[in-house]
Design an enzyme around this catalytic site. Structure first.
Site, PDB file in Angstrom:
ATOM      1  N   SER A 127      -3.826   6.777  -1.225  1.00 19.71           N
ATOM      2  CA  SER A 127      -4.241   5.379  -1.099  1.00 19.71           C
ATOM      3  C   SER A 127      -4.663   5.081   0.326  1.00 19.71           C
ATOM      4  O   SER A 127      -4.147   5.689   1.280  1.00 19.71           O
ATOM      5  CB  SER A 127      -3.044   4.503  -1.479  1.00 19.71           C
ATOM      6  N   ALA A 128      -5.533   4.103   0.474  1.00 16.33           N
ATOM      7  CA  ALA A 128      -5.928   3.652   1.806  1.00 16.33           C
ATOM      8  C   ALA A 128      -4.741   3.093   2.585  1.00 16.33           C
ATOM      9  O   ALA A 128      -4.820   2.951   3.808  1.00 16.33           O
ATOM     10  CB  ALA A 128      -7.000   2.579   1.684  1.00 16.33           C
ATOM     11  N   TYR A 151       6.353   2.031  -0.916  1.00 11.98           N
ATOM     12  CA  TYR A 151       5.242   2.585  -1.696  1.00 11.98           C
ATOM     13  C   TYR A 151       4.337   3.418  -0.792  1.00 11.98           C
ATOM     14  O   TYR A 151       3.975   4.557  -1.103  1.00 11.98           O
ATOM     15  CB  TYR A 151       4.441   1.450  -2.360  1.00 11.98           C
ATOM     16  N   LYS A 155       3.316   7.677  -0.652  1.00 10.92           N
ATOM     17  CA  LYS A 155       1.979   8.295  -0.603  1.00 10.92           C
ATOM     18  C   LYS A 155       1.881   9.245   0.598  1.00 10.92           C
ATOM     19  O   LYS A 155       1.412  10.372   0.490  1.00 10.92           O
ATOM     20  CB  LYS A 155       0.891   7.210  -0.528  1.00 10.92           C
ATOM     21  N   LEU A 202      -5.881  -9.231  -6.358  1.00  5.87           N
ATOM     22  CA  LEU A 202      -6.863 -10.314  -6.482  1.00  5.87           C
ATOM     23  C   LEU A 202      -7.694 -10.225  -7.765  1.00  5.87           C
ATOM     24  O   LEU A 202      -7.855 -11.228  -8.470  1.00  5.87           O
ATOM     25  CB  LEU A 202      -7.777 -10.288  -5.243  1.00  5.87           C
ATOM     26  N   ARG A 233     -11.940  -6.364   1.786  1.00  5.38           N
ATOM     27  CA  ARG A 233     -11.510  -5.075   1.226  1.00  5.38           C
ATOM     28  C   ARG A 233     -12.718  -4.323   0.696  1.00  5.38           C
ATOM     29  O   ARG A 233     -13.776  -4.895   0.458  1.00  5.38           O
ATOM     30  CB  ARG A 233     -10.519  -5.296   0.060  1.00  5.38           C
ATOM     31  N   PRO A 302       2.439 -11.806   3.848  1.00  7.75           N
ATOM     32  CA  PRO A 302       2.999 -10.917   4.874  1.00  7.75           C
ATOM     33  C   PRO A 302       2.552  -9.471   4.640  1.00  7.75           C
ATOM     34  O   PRO A 302       2.546  -8.998   3.512  1.00  7.75           O
ATOM     35  CB  PRO A 302       4.518 -11.046   4.685  1.00  7.75           C
TER      36      PRO A 302
END
Ligand code: NAD
Ligand code: UFG
Length: 346
Positions: A127-128, A151, A155, A202, A233, A302
């Site tokens: 993941s980024a 999380y 990764k 989103l 994003r 946050p």
């Protein structure tokens, strides 16, 4: 793509189901292994309708070593794509242990079973998020890595475990694919993202507002240092992402043939290289569904960063990967899937 038999862990989930459909379309056999903790069995039948072939499905948990060895005894896999895992950032902060247990202990059991079975070609869903809060955009694969929540650590730790494994045993070939923000759905509208409860992200949240299931979108801050003040994003269509996995499998196989052995662990971004703001997403979704989506500006969430997007150059160079779909397609396809799901009680 040459015909391969691929184990797809987490293959009834969002990205796994679309990838399984692409693999089947390209003539591969796909065996899905999933414990259905965040997906539904009905996905298997809908993949078959899309791909005109049925994937094999085995219900099971990657933490279950006996189930894994039975799976590897039953099938002669050429490669594994490892999607299975828990993925909600906020939940991982509240409940770190299940995240480490599932995403680390489970992955270790999978890698061990692969090694025992002599299957050493792997794509890992990274993941980024591994770029952490310190780097400047666009993110390049060689940048320093960090994590800010459990999380993200799972990764980062998986990436490190796989780098160590490849260093110790050069017969492994591993691609660490770092996804940016996946969205969209299969163009048929038959499969898509199906999150439990109120979505955190989103795009699925906007879909629920468009469907009238949620009242309004909460924009998490409009005072960022971005063109319109809202978060930016890199949204990538899930069908582009799925195709990226098929290309990565071919690339790993070609590298293995060329080197006569494995090719180590290589991190590759899968993104578009382009940033889109929250307000631009809302406008695109409004155009897709033909409705005005109520939205209110609230405080920043946050841990959120102002802007994240990929440098997509390495994926282009190594895999020949170019994205085909834009944000309009992403929103239109989510909306199509949302309506199909609502009409069919999914
Ligand atoms: P998803 O939740 O839709 O799919 C994951 C699947 O794994 C689910 O079907 C779930 O039932 C299964 N699963 C979970 N734990 C398991 C276990 N112990 N054994 C067997 N199956 C198990 O998630 P997704 O969006 O498709 O994400 C797939 C992968 O990509 C995940 O590893 C995720 O962390 C990673 N990723 C996702 C995003 C994103 O925004 N969707 C971004 C970056 C990386
Ligand atoms: N946002 C809102 N309102 C919402 C939800 C999100 O304004 O209701 C904003 C966020 O502040 C952010 C943007 O929309 O600016 C995207 O947020 P998402 O929650 O959709 O996605 P994130 O970039 O926060 O995180 C996602 C995945 C992570 C993954 C990361 C990088 O959820 O698991 O992309 O790949 F690590």
């Amino acid at each position: 793509m040459s015909k391969k038999k691929v184990l797809v862990t987490g293959g009834t989930g969002f990205i796994g189901s679309h990838t399984a459909a692409v693999l089947l379309d390209q003539g591969c056999d796909a065996v899905i292994f999933d414990n259905l903790s965040n997906s539904k069995i009905g996905v298997v039948d809908r993949i078959r309708r899309i791909a005109a072939r049925r994937p094999d499905f085995a219900m099971g948990d990657i933490r279950d070593k006996a189930a894994l060895s039975a799976l590897f005894r039953a099938h002669d896999f050429d490669a594994v794509i490892h999607f299975a895992g828990l993925k909600a950032v906020g939940e991982s902060v509240a409940k770190p242990l299940p995240y480490y247990e599932n995403n680390i202990t489970g992955s270790l059991a999978l890698y061990e079973a692969m090694g025992n079975a002599g299957v050493r070609t792997l794509i890992f869903s990274s993941s980024a998020t591994v770029y952490g809060p310190v780097n400047h955009v666009p993110y390049l694969e060689g940048m320093p890595l960090s994590a800010t929540n459990p999380y993200g650590w799972t990764k980062l730790m998986n990436e490190q475990i796989l780098r160590d494994l490849c260093a110790a045993d050069p017969s492994w070939s591993v691609a660490l694919l770092r996804y940016f923000n996946p969205g969209g759905a299969h163009r048929s509208g038959l499969i898509g993202e199906d999150p439990n409860g109120i979505p955190n992200n989103l795009l699925p949240y906007a879909a629920k507002v468009a469907a009238g299931e949620l009242e309004r979108i909460h924009i998490f801050g409009d005072d960022y240092d971005t063109p319109d003040g809202t978060g930016v994003r890199d949204y990538i269509h899930v069908m582009d992402l799925a195709r990226g996995h098929a290309l990565a499998l071919d690339w790993l196989a070609a590298k293995r043939r060329g080197a006569g052995a494995g090719s180590g662990a290589t991190a590759i971004n899968l993104g578009t290289g382009k940033g889109t703001s929250v307000r631009e997403i809302i406008a695109a979704f409004e155009a897709a569904c033909g409705k005005t989506l109520p939205a209110v500006v609230g405080p920043r969430r946050p841990g959120d960063l102002a802007a994240t997007y990929a440098d997509a150059g390495l994926a282009r160079e190594l895999l020949g990967f170019e994205t085909e779909y834009g944000i309009e397609d992403i929103c239109a396809d989510i909306w199509k899937w949302q309506q199909y799901a609502a009409e069919n009680g999914i």
